[in-house]
Design a protein around this motif. Sequence first.
Motif, PDB file in Angstrom:
ATOM      1  N   GLY A  17      46.210 -94.652 -49.194  1.00  0.00           N
ATOM      2  CA  GLY A  17      46.389 -93.216 -48.999  1.00  0.00           C
ATOM      3  C   GLY A  17      47.180 -92.916 -47.742  1.00  0.00           C
ATOM      4  N   GLY A  38      51.001 -93.918 -48.048  1.00  0.00           N
ATOM      5  CA  GLY A  38      51.750 -93.054 -48.957  1.00  0.00           C
ATOM      6  C   GLY A  38      52.284 -91.810 -48.281  1.00  0.00           C
ATOM      7  N   SER A  43      45.900 -91.857 -55.881  1.00  0.00           N
ATOM      8  CA  SER A  43      47.198 -92.292 -55.358  1.00  0.00           C
ATOM      9  C   SER A  43      48.110 -92.759 -56.486  1.00  0.00           C
ATOM     10  CB  SER A  43      46.986 -93.421 -54.343  1.00  0.00           C
ATOM     11  OG  SER A  43      48.229 -93.931 -53.908  1.00  0.00           O
TER      12      SER A  43
END
Length: 474
Positions: free
Chosen positions: A200, A203, A426
């Motif tokens: 997470g 990203g 995600s």
Amino acid sequence: MKKIAIIFLLLLGVQFTSFSQSLDEYLKIAAENNPELKAYFNEYLAALEKVPQVGSLPDPELDMGFFLRPMEFTMGNQRGQLQLMQMFPWFGTLSARKDEASKMALARYEVFQNAKYSLFYQVKNTWYQLYRLEEEIRITEENLGILKQYERLALIRFQSAGSGSGTGSTGMQGTSNMSSGTSTSSATSMGGMSSGMNSGTTGKSSPKGGSSMGSSPSMSGGGSGMSDVLRVRIEIKELENTSALLQDTRLPLKAEFNQLLNRNVNEEVAIADSLSLSVIIWERQALLDSITHNNPMVKMLNAEEEAYEAQKRMAKLEGRPMLGAGVNYMPFSPRTENGVSMGGDDMVMPMVRLTIPIYRKKYNAMQKEAELRQTAVKERRENTVNQLTTRWSTALRDLDDANRRTKLYREQTDLARQTLNLLMASYATDGRDFEEVLRVQQQLLDFQLKLITSIVDQHITISMLENLAATELN
């Protein structure tokens, strides 16, 4: 037979207080139908029949004789003789014999009790194994359905990436680089949570310098998407094979359970929907005291020791004289002498008989034999108590371990679910970390199966302790 059946059910003394009514019913069926248990019960009944045999007086002896030609006496002609004699053992001998036979019968009863609780443990153990198998099948099928959903999701992303490969080249390049970085960091993650958090975080800030593999739109979109589909299909095939193996295991386990109940091997077995956590309310030392005093094998040895004590007393009394009382009847008929009838009155003579046990070796040997057997029983009981103590200690260790594992895998399951949710969010957004999704999904499956095993192990261990203590512990 009806009376014997009633006695059998009363002697079972089964107290069904466990959580599942179906298991209670199975225990009752096993107690009534298991052939080995019925054999032990019949041996106990046979031992009971020994008590009236040894507690009875010897049969009276009747001697009869008739003269082919009358024996001539002054008091008349004797036609025959009738003698009746009853022997009486020394005072207390019969009660000692009955006591010895009663204690031996009690020992056979404790053997029956031990067989009963061992049977109950086998029934519970097999039933819990069936429950675990059904739960493993259910969890495996659920995870198989989830993997098939992943497969559809991966196919959709693959098709979307193929149709839009001409646009968004830079974005796909960043996604490829993020996926590569995440798979490296996940190798050191704990329970999948660290890898989910890293995914997470990474990203949010895509690096601008990509690898050579990420520069091609077709490779970043189509190749990567198709590899995700193939990976999930590999996992599906593996899980399908596991599910088939579990299905095949059901039949022999069910047959074993039905044989314990002495019924058709194909009979259906009702399994509880869930097992609640079970705790022992007894203190550990009190539980050990109950085991060492109430275990059927210990009580059997106690009964044997008392039986040999009675046998020793009986051997001593056997060395005393036996008394006999009887009567001798002699019928006479009148005889004629010089034309005068003489005699003819029957004669009755009371009699007393006494045995003289002067050969003492056999009686001394009988007492010595009883003493040696009693000593052997004491040693065997001490060894049995030591073995029971070891099994008690091992069972408590296994119970503590099962409790710890249950707590651990509950927490691990929750953490794995949270991690999986983060990874799926995600992946649904930018298609990254699909390999990590599969890894955490496999972890979740493993934790779920281990949780079921730990709960079942907990109940099996408690059943073992109940078998040792010969009582319910909940």
